[in-house]
Design an enzyme around this catalytic site. Structure first.
Site, PDB file in Angstrom:
ATOM      1  N   LYS A  41       0.813  -1.217   0.000  1.00 37.06           N
ATOM      2  CA  LYS A  41       0.000   0.000   0.000  1.00 37.06           C
ATOM      3  C   LYS A  41       0.844   1.263   0.000  1.00 37.06           C
ATOM      4  O   LYS A  41       0.414   2.291  -0.498  1.00 37.06           O
ATOM      5  CB  LYS A  41      -0.886   0.013   1.248  1.00 37.06           C
ATOM      6  CG  LYS A  41      -2.183  -0.731   1.053  1.00 37.06           C
ATOM      7  CD  LYS A  41      -3.097  -0.429   2.217  1.00 37.06           C
ATOM      8  CE  LYS A  41      -4.085  -1.562   2.378  1.00 37.06           C
ATOM      9  NZ  LYS A  41      -4.674  -1.615   3.694  1.00 37.06           N
ATOM     10  N   ARG A  42       2.033   1.154   0.574  1.00 39.22           N
ATOM     11  CA  ARG A  42       2.910   2.327   0.625  1.00 39.22           C
ATOM     12  C   ARG A  42       3.175   2.884  -0.777  1.00 39.22           C
ATOM     13  O   ARG A  42       3.470   4.051  -0.945  1.00 39.22           O
ATOM     14  CB  ARG A  42       4.267   1.953   1.233  1.00 39.22           C
ATOM     15  CG  ARG A  42       4.306   1.969   2.728  1.00 39.22           C
ATOM     16  CD  ARG A  42       5.690   1.626   3.206  1.00 39.22           C
ATOM     17  NE  ARG A  42       6.105   0.290   2.787  1.00 39.22           N
ATOM     18  CZ  ARG A  42       7.041   0.031   1.895  1.00 39.22           C
ATOM     19  NH1 ARG A  42       7.684   1.005   1.311  1.00 39.22           N
ATOM     20  NH2 ARG A  42       7.345  -1.211   1.563  1.00 39.22           N
TER      21      ARG A  42
END
Ligand code: GLU
Length: 471
Positions: A240-241
């Site tokens: 997700k980063r």
């Protein structure tokens, strides 16, 4: 032999790009060979599986147009079948009941660790004739072969071998009676007649266990292909980063499914140095052998480049069907203006995403009461009054409204005033679009429409008059 593949996501989150690529590869492989594609939801982990995730997976598959021929099957609906197979295995002796207590297993583990050994079940209950009451809690373990090795020829990685000594007697039924993950996969692949298992490399360690169980069941062993993982631009595992990793987030960000599919197929698979592949081409060219063994790094710029390509090369009418969703998100009512496919043609060149395009097309449908401050300051000055009045008169007089007649009106104005096109075009641009950038003036003014363009020129003239009055 009829080819059959499956995509078997666990519904514990959205359909991420890694999963979507695995699904695409399975789907293409099957479509290439005229086989069948099964969708199976592996929802045995009741704590982590959610309906929301199931919906997100379906939405992602539908949006990408990866259609399936069978399913969706749900593992939670097949518990009776798994348990029936376990009961048969108990009868045949390929599985056995294990009554070892948690404490015993814990102590065993600690001793093994202390001796520097890999923790594994020691087979205490295998072949044991101890008497147990029928209701005494137990698990069921698979009687894994005790010698030799499991070898499979991974279609991407080549031969992989595991010694059976490395594999202990896997629990296939828990004390509460529920079958375990690896076992369900085996029964499903068998029942669903899967011939090729294409999945992420994180499942390589499960493969020898699954093969041993399949063999014990007398079931055919499918071919396996383990796809490498996807890394972020920074070389770390994609997460997700790195921004959007859920497939539907790419829809929200303005990507066409064709662009994402083309991007994903190339992320780990190649055909010479070709970059652009239509779905039909992917289907006809795809092979497992051409999948790359090493991990691939995600590159957002390349995805944008492909998206720009597809926005400009697919039929505008088709692109418009996707653009519609974005303009609706922005609350723009498109009944009152040009058709959306015209917007695609007008703005395609300057937009990398449909989201950008939706944001940029507002002035075609909605009037505005304010101009972009910088553009107005620069172009709606007193010197612009005369060219605007002149071009307004010419536009008002047009009885035929086409890009060509609009062009002639602008050109005619510049000629009559003896000024360059920019002196007419720029004030006109700010007047009718509110901003300093737009596609060519002839097509833009044409698409905005005669009545609306004239009213907006009036608004710009009023603005100039007010500015003059203030000086
Ligand atoms: N359910 C597994 C996952 O989502 C896939 C298992 C398989 O393909 O065998 O990672």
């Amino acid at each position: 032999m009829k080819i059959k593949t499956r995509f078997a996501p666990s519904p514990t989150g959205y359909l991420h790009v890694g999963g979507a690529r695995t699904a695409l590869y399975s789907w293409l492989f099957t479509r290439h060979l005229g086989g069948e594609f099964v969708l199976r939801i592996e929802d045995t982990d009741l704590e982590r599986s959610t309906q929301e995730a199931i919906d997100a997976i379906m939405d992602g598959m539908n949006w990408l147009n990866l259609d399936w021929d069978e399913g969706p099957y749900f593992q939670t609906k097949r518990f009776d079948r798994y348990n029936a197979v376990i009961d048969e295995m108990l009868e045949q002796g390929t599985a056995y009941k294990c009554y070892c207590s948690k404490e015993r297993l814990e102590a065993l583990r600690e001793t093994q660790m202390a001796n520097g050994e890999k923790p594994r079940y020691d087979g205490r209950c295998r072949g044991s004739h101890d008497h147990h009451a029928a209701d005494e809690p137990c698990v069921v373990r698979f009687a894994n072969p005790q010698d030799g090795s499991v070898v499979f020829d991974d279609k991407i990685r080549g031969p992989i071998e595991f010694s059976n000594l490395e594999l202990d007697d896997l629990i296939i039924r828990r004390t509460d009676g529920s079958p375990t993950y690896n076992f369900c996969v085996v029964v499903d692949d068998w029942d669903m007649e899967i011939t090729h298992v294409i999945r992420g490399e994180d499942h390589i360690n499960n493969t020898p266990r699954q093969i041993n169980i399949l063999k014990a069941l007398g079931a055919p062993v499918p071919e396996y292909a383990h796809v490498s993982m996807i890394l972020g631009d920074d070389g770390k595992k994609l997460s997700k980063r790195h921004g959007a990793v859920g497939v539907m987030q790419y829809r929200d960000d303005g990507y066409l499914p064709e662009a994402l599919l083309n991007y994903l197929v190339r992320l780990g698979w190649s055909h010479g140095d070709q970059e652009i592949f239509s779905i039909e081409e992917m289907k006809s060219l795809f092979t497992l052998e051409a999948i790359n063994k090493s991990a691939s790094a995600f590159n957002t710029e390349k995805l944008q480049w492909l998206n720009h390509h597809y926005i400009n090369h697919m039929p505008p009418e088709y692109v418009a069907t996707h653009l519609l969703w974005h303009v609706e998100q922005l609350g723009i009512d498109t009944r009152n203006g040009p058709q959306l496919f015209e917007i695609v043609t007008l703005l395609g060149e300057r937009c990398k995403t449909l989201k950008e395009m939706a944001e940029a097309c507002r002035y075609f449908y909605e009037d505005f009461s304010e101009f972009d401050a910088d553009a107005a300051k620069k172009h709606l000055r007193p010197v612009a009054r005369q060219p605007l009045e002149a071009v307004k008169a010419k536009l008002a007089a047009l009885t035929e409204w086409t890009p060509a007649t609009v062009h002639d009106a602008i050109q005619g104005t510049a000629d009559e005033l003896g000024v360059g096109m920019g002196k007419v075009g720029m004030p006109l641009r700010v007047a009718v679009t509110g901003a300093g950038q737009s596609p060519g003036m002839d097509v833009t003014v044409h698409a905005i429409g005669q009545r609306r363009a004239l009213a907006r020129i009036d608004q710009a003239l009023a603005y100039i008059a007010e500015r003059e009055a203030q000086q």
